[in-house]
Design a protein around this motif. Sequence first.
Motif, PDB file in Angstrom:
ATOM      1  N   VAL A 114       0.845  -1.188   0.000  1.00  0.00           N
ATOM      2  CA  VAL A 114       0.000   0.000   0.000  1.00  0.00           C
ATOM      3  C   VAL A 114       0.883   1.242   0.000  1.00  0.00           C
ATOM      4  CG1 VAL A 114      -1.768   1.264   1.270  1.00  0.00           C
ATOM      5  CG2 VAL A 114      -1.810  -1.240   1.226  1.00  0.00           C
ATOM      6  N   SER A 115       0.609   2.179  -0.939  1.00  0.00           N
ATOM      7  CA  SER A 115       1.380   3.426  -0.986  1.00  0.00           C
ATOM      8  C   SER A 115       0.538   4.629  -0.567  1.00  0.00           C
ATOM      9  CB  SER A 115       1.972   3.652  -2.369  1.00  0.00           C
ATOM     10  OG  SER A 115       0.948   3.807  -3.315  1.00  0.00           O
ATOM     11  N   LEU A 125     -13.332   3.090   1.062  1.00  0.00           N
ATOM     12  CA  LEU A 125     -11.880   3.047   1.076  1.00  0.00           C
ATOM     13  C   LEU A 125     -11.344   3.041  -0.357  1.00  0.00           C
ATOM     14  CD1 LEU A 125      -9.282   2.569   2.803  1.00  0.00           C
ATOM     15  CD2 LEU A 125      -9.710   0.130   2.499  1.00  0.00           C
ATOM     16  N   VAL A 126     -10.360   3.894  -0.640  1.00  0.00           N
ATOM     17  CA  VAL A 126      -9.684   3.918  -1.934  1.00  0.00           C
ATOM     18  C   VAL A 126      -8.210   3.691  -1.660  1.00  0.00           C
ATOM     19  CG1 VAL A 126      -9.153   5.249  -3.997  1.00  0.00           C
ATOM     20  CG2 VAL A 126     -11.381   5.508  -2.897  1.00  0.00           C
ATOM     21  N   VAL A 127      -7.651   2.623  -2.221  1.00  0.00           N
ATOM     22  CA  VAL A 127      -6.275   2.225  -1.938  1.00  0.00           C
ATOM     23  C   VAL A 127      -5.456   2.308  -3.214  1.00  0.00           C
ATOM     24  CG1 VAL A 127      -4.807   0.365  -1.076  1.00  0.00           C
ATOM     25  CG2 VAL A 127      -7.116   0.625  -0.176  1.00  0.00           C
ATOM     26  N   ALA A 146      -2.988   0.034   6.525  1.00  0.00           N
ATOM     27  CA  ALA A 146      -2.016   1.107   6.760  1.00  0.00           C
ATOM     28  C   ALA A 146      -1.037   1.164   5.598  1.00  0.00           C
ATOM     29  CB  ALA A 146      -1.272   0.860   8.071  1.00  0.00           C
ATOM     30  N   VAL A 147      -0.458   2.335   5.399  1.00  0.00           N
ATOM     31  CA  VAL A 147       0.540   2.524   4.336  1.00  0.00           C
ATOM     32  C   VAL A 147       1.764   1.678   4.665  1.00  0.00           C
ATOM     33  CG1 VAL A 147       2.046   4.192   3.195  1.00  0.00           C
ATOM     34  CG2 VAL A 147      -0.271   4.840   3.824  1.00  0.00           C
ATOM     35  N   GLY A 148       2.301   0.992   3.649  1.00  0.00           N
ATOM     36  CA  GLY A 148       3.478   0.159   3.813  1.00  0.00           C
ATOM     37  C   GLY A 148       3.163  -1.306   4.063  1.00  0.00           C
ATOM     38  N   GLU A 149       1.919  -1.643   4.326  1.00  0.00           N
ATOM     39  CA  GLU A 149       1.548  -3.041   4.549  1.00  0.00           C
ATOM     40  C   GLU A 149       1.394  -3.768   3.211  1.00  0.00           C
ATOM     41  OE1 GLU A 149      -1.027  -2.952   8.656  1.00  0.00           O
ATOM     42  OE2 GLU A 149      -2.096  -2.884   6.753  1.00  0.00           O
ATOM     43  N   SER A 164      -7.484  -8.606   0.898  1.00  0.00           N
ATOM     44  CA  SER A 164      -7.275  -9.283   2.175  1.00  0.00           C
ATOM     45  C   SER A 164      -5.838  -9.082   2.625  1.00  0.00           C
ATOM     46  CB  SER A 164      -7.590 -10.776   2.047  1.00  0.00           C
ATOM     47  OG  SER A 164      -6.674 -11.388   1.170  1.00  0.00           O
ATOM     48  N   ASN A 165      -5.585  -9.513   3.866  1.00  0.00           N
ATOM     49  CA  ASN A 165      -4.269  -9.363   4.478  1.00  0.00           C
ATOM     50  C   ASN A 165      -4.037 -10.592   5.337  1.00  0.00           C
ATOM     51  OD1 ASN A 165      -1.999  -8.634   5.887  1.00  0.00           O
ATOM     52  ND2 ASN A 165      -2.727  -6.597   6.422  1.00  0.00           N
ATOM     53  N   ALA A 166      -2.808 -11.080   5.380  1.00  0.00           N
ATOM     54  CA  ALA A 166      -2.487 -12.253   6.197  1.00  0.00           C
ATOM     55  C   ALA A 166      -2.502 -11.903   7.685  1.00  0.00           C
ATOM     56  CB  ALA A 166      -1.129 -12.817   5.796  1.00  0.00           C
ATOM     57  N   ARG A 167      -2.387 -10.625   8.012  1.00  0.00           N
ATOM     58  CA  ARG A 167      -2.311 -10.195   9.403  1.00  0.00           C
ATOM     59  C   ARG A 167      -3.669 -10.288  10.102  1.00  0.00           C
ATOM     60  NH1 ARG A 167      -3.052  -4.937  11.584  1.00  0.00           N
ATOM     61  NH2 ARG A 167      -3.375  -4.251   9.474  1.00  0.00           N
ATOM     62  N   ASN A 168      -4.746 -10.003   9.408  1.00  0.00           N
ATOM     63  CA  ASN A 168      -6.074 -10.089  10.019  1.00  0.00           C
ATOM     64  C   ASN A 168      -6.959 -11.022   9.207  1.00  0.00           C
ATOM     65  OD1 ASN A 168      -6.903  -8.620   7.800  1.00  0.00           O
ATOM     66  ND2 ASN A 168      -6.886  -6.668   8.883  1.00  0.00           N
TER      67      ASN A 168
END
Length: 178
Positions: A114-115, A125-127, A146-149, A164-168
């Motif tokens: 994510v930048s 949300l716009v990523v 969060a930025v950098g994830e 998705s994210n492996a963290r949550n």
Amino acid sequence: MKWLSLLLLVMLILHPLSAQANSLEHALTACRAEQNALKRLVCYDDIHLTNKAELPAAVSGTTSDPRANAADVKGASTAQPDAAAAKAKDSASERFGLEHQRQPEQASELSFIVSKISYNNRKELVVEFDNGQVWRQQGSGHYPIAVGEQHQIKRGMLGGFNLSNARNNRTIRVQRER
């Protein structure tokens, strides 16, 4: 005497037809009495095939082979189709019904960093990712980011995509903007 022989001739011609009608009526009654739908369908198919076989080709005007009838109608002089047309037909029949399945060369999941994070007027949300792609959330659920994830975009159902994210253990549906 002529009338009597004519009447006898007519009766001889009509007798097999009435016997066939009686046997057909009896067979249809037997099929109607069948409770199982599949067996009833097979029964009707058998009646159709036996009646079609009993009709002479001269009376029906067709032969029992539908391919031969098509060749007669088209006026085709060759009985064998060329190999290219047969191969194309086979490959088309092999692919039939598989349009919705994923192709092997397509990736099912991509990972990005994510930048930039922002929200639009609808508070969706716009990523923006490091490769320049911009993805917008569809829906209104909360998604911790969060930025950098590093996050993954996965193919979802009906042509959709999920972020998705492996963290949550959260996933949101997203749509690509750019």
